[in-house]
Structure formats: structure tokens, C-alpha cells
Design a protein around this motif. Sequence first.
Motif, short mmCIF file in Angstrom:
data_model
loop_
_atom_site.label_atom_id
_atom_site.label_comp_id
_atom_site.label_asym_id
_atom_site.label_seq_id
_atom_site.Cartn_x
_atom_site.Cartn_y
_atom_site.Cartn_z
N SER A 129 41.91 58.44 30.24
CA SER A 129 41.52 58.90 31.61
C SER A 129 42.24 58.19 32.75
O SER A 129 42.49 58.36 33.68
CB SER A 129 39.92 58.87 32.00
N SER A 130 42.81 56.99 32.24
CA SER A 130 43.52 56.25 33.22
C SER A 130 44.23 55.32 32.77
O SER A 130 44.35 55.15 31.47
CB SER A 130 42.55 55.53 34.37
N ASN A 131 45.28 54.49 33.53
CA ASN A 131 46.13 53.44 32.59
C ASN A 131 45.38 52.19 32.49
O ASN A 131 44.81 51.42 33.29
CB ASN A 131 47.36 53.33 33.57
N LEU A 132 45.51 51.84 31.22
CA LEU A 132 44.85 50.63 30.60
C LEU A 132 45.19 49.27 31.49
O LEU A 132 44.46 48.49 32.10
CB LEU A 132 44.86 50.50 29.29
N LEU A 133 46.48 49.06 31.67
CA LEU A 133 47.06 47.97 32.30
C LEU A 133 46.50 47.93 33.63
O LEU A 133 46.12 46.79 34.11
CB LEU A 133 48.48 47.92 32.03
N THR A 134 46.54 48.95 34.26
CA THR A 134 45.95 48.91 35.93
C THR A 134 44.69 48.31 35.92
O THR A 134 44.09 47.64 36.89
CB THR A 134 46.24 50.25 36.33
N VAL A 135 43.81 48.86 34.96
CA VAL A 135 42.36 48.63 35.11
C VAL A 135 42.16 46.99 34.67
O VAL A 135 41.39 46.30 35.13
CB VAL A 135 41.48 49.60 34.65
N TYR A 136 42.90 46.65 33.75
CA TYR A 136 42.75 45.21 33.28
C TYR A 136 43.22 44.28 34.20
O TYR A 136 42.68 43.48 34.43
CB TYR A 136 43.18 45.06 31.86
N GLN A 137 44.39 44.68 34.91
CA GLN A 137 44.83 43.92 36.01
C GLN A 137 43.93 43.76 37.11
O GLN A 137 43.67 42.64 37.89
CB GLN A 137 46.20 44.51 36.45
N LYS A 138 43.09 44.87 37.56
CA LYS A 138 41.86 44.74 38.37
C LYS A 138 40.90 44.00 38.18
O LYS A 138 40.60 43.14 38.93
CB LYS A 138 41.27 46.12 38.53
N ILE A 139 40.51 43.82 36.80
CA ILE A 139 39.47 42.97 36.37
C ILE A 139 39.84 41.52 36.52
O ILE A 139 39.23 40.76 37.16
CB ILE A 139 39.09 43.18 34.89
N LEU A 140 41.18 41.18 36.19
CA LEU A 140 41.62 39.76 36.26
C LEU A 140 41.82 39.23 37.72
O LEU A 140 41.14 38.29 38.01
CB LEU A 140 43.03 39.82 35.53
N ALA A 141 42.10 40.24 38.64
CA ALA A 141 42.44 40.08 39.88
C ALA A 141 41.01 39.63 40.48
O ALA A 141 40.78 38.64 41.47
CB ALA A 141 43.06 40.99 40.78
N ARG A 142 39.95 40.39 40.10
CA ARG A 142 38.59 40.17 40.82
C ARG A 142 38.14 38.71 40.37
O ARG A 142 37.50 38.00 40.93
CB ARG A 142 37.88 41.05 40.36
N LEU A 143 38.30 38.67 39.01
CA LEU A 143 37.66 37.47 38.48
C LEU A 143 38.63 36.01 38.92
O LEU A 143 37.92 34.88 39.26
CB LEU A 143 37.81 37.28 36.85
N GLU A 144 39.62 36.14 39.32
CA GLU A 144 40.54 35.09 39.92
C GLU A 144 40.16 34.76 41.31
O GLU A 144 40.34 33.83 41.73
CB GLU A 144 42.04 35.53 39.67
N ALA A 145 39.39 36.04 41.76
CA ALA A 145 38.95 35.78 43.39
C ALA A 145 37.81 34.86 43.36
O ALA A 145 37.38 34.57 44.61
CB ALA A 145 38.72 37.05 43.84
N ILE A 146 37.09 34.78 42.38
CA ILE A 146 35.86 33.98 42.29
C ILE A 146 35.93 32.50 42.64
O ILE A 146 37.07 32.01 41.92
CB ILE A 146 34.92 34.13 41.03
N LYS A 147 35.26 31.91 43.33
CA LYS A 147 35.31 30.54 43.95
C LYS A 147 36.54 30.18 44.57
O LYS A 147 37.61 30.87 44.91
CB LYS A 147 35.13 29.55 42.55
#
Length: 236
Positions: A218-236
Motif C-alpha cells: 500500500s505504500s513505500n516501506l522506507l518512507t514510513v520507517y523513516q517517519k518512525i525514526l524521525a518521530r522517535l528521534e524527536a523524543i526528549k
Amino acid sequence: MKNELLYEGKAKQVYLTDQFNQLILSYKDEATAFNGKKKAKMVGKGYFNNLISAKIFQYLAEFDVPSHFKKQLNDTEQLVERTTIIPLEVVVRNLATGSIVQRLGFKEKTVFHPPLVEFYYKDDGLDDPLVNDQHALLMTDITREELNLIKNSALRINHLLQPYFEKVSIQLVDFKLEFGRNQAGDIILADEISPDTCRFWDMATGESLDKDVFRQGSSNLLTVYQKILARLEAIK
Ligand code: TMP
Ligand code: ASP
């Protein structure tokens, strides 16, 4: 200090090191689904899963969850404590989706209160069948007490991870854990925790931010994994 290949799985390789008790996990640029029936090379996937899994294990370490994780070594590798993996996939479900809807007929998005813990026996030839506690005790070397420890630990990890992901507007729908026995004989959390092994839903839009996008095409795997990493990197 990286020595010969000890084991190769679908998503990772495991290498020996100079120290008997330490192994290197190397994340591959390979996506697979449906027990390897769907497969694709994806440059960058190993990087995302390595960094995401390292972040999650570091977070769990802050709460003294015993695990094999020692440190991230580089873009695709991490140093871990040597364990013998217990051949069980321990799945925790907060909401019904995926195989529990297909197999048992639960309505999509049924809420599980308390969260449901399931065991699947790790065997590609058998297609990782769902097993009960008694099967798990017969088919592995763990004791009843250790099985209870694994269940309680899985529930505690769920309890710790839910608010962690909610901070960045991600609903933790379900996930899979693996445990291993270390050289001291203790059972500790092992393997990885990543978008390969969890279902993450965006709390605002409901979109899948995990390997379901590859399973469903349904979508590009790398694009969504990049989103997860970016959000976790924003914590703290
Ligand atoms: P399922 O609904 O297909 O049983 O998957 C439940 C959770 O376990 C989901 O978050 C994906 C994860 N999972 C794995 O990590 N590896 C597997 O081989 C399977 C089947 C599921
Ligand atoms: N992890 C399994 C595979 O790669 C199944 C899945 O995740 O769909 O074959």
C-alpha cells in the motif's frame, strides 16, 4: 573484532566476536513477508531497523528491562549479549487486526483489556503455528515459572512502550517479542523491536507506519520507517 558468521535469518545476520559472550547483529537491506513468500531488497531498511530497535531497547533499559542489547556499533550493526533464542514468538495485542481477525474471527479493532499475549512456535516448516502454554512447555526447554516470567515481561514491555509511542502520536496496536537464555541461564529480551515486528498506527490519520505497507503493497516501506525514526528521534 567481528569474526565469522554464526547465523543468517531473513532480516539479520549474527556474527561471532572476539568475546564468546558477545555477538554482532547486522540488519539486512531485505524485506520479507508471509514466511518469506514475498521478498524485496531495500537499501536503507537495515539502517532504519537498526536505529529504531536500538532506540527502543535503550528506552527499555532505562526501566531496567533485562535485554541482550549492549550498544549500537554503526549504521547497520549492534553489539548484543549472546543468548540461545527460545523458539517462541511472543505476540502482545492491544487491538484486533491481522491474524487474529483472520483466524479467530474477532472484529477489526476489538480492544483487548487486558492486552492479549499469544505464543507462536518458531518453525518456518510449520508456518509458525499458534500454540498454548502446554505446547510451549513441551516444545521448548523453559519451565512454567519462566513461561510466566516471559508473559509478565511482555505485558510490562507493552505497558512501557504504549506511552512512549503515544508521545509521538503512534498507537502501538500489536507486536512480537523474542526471548533468549544467556550464559548465566537467565531469560532476557532478545532479537529486535522495529516496524518489522510491530504494528504502528498514526493516531491522527490511522495510517499504517510499519511492515503492513509492504505486506499489503500500500505504500513505500522506507518512507514510513523513516517517519518512525524521525518521530522517535524527536523524543526528549
Ligand atoms: P499477526 O497479526 O500476523 O499474527 O502479527 C502480530 C504481530 O506480530 C504484528 O505486529 C507483526 C508481528 N509479527 C512478526 O514480527 N513476525 C511474524 O512472523 C509475524 C507473523 C508477525
Ligand atoms: N516475518 C515473516 C517473514 O518475513 C512474516 C511476516 O512478517 O509477515 O516471512
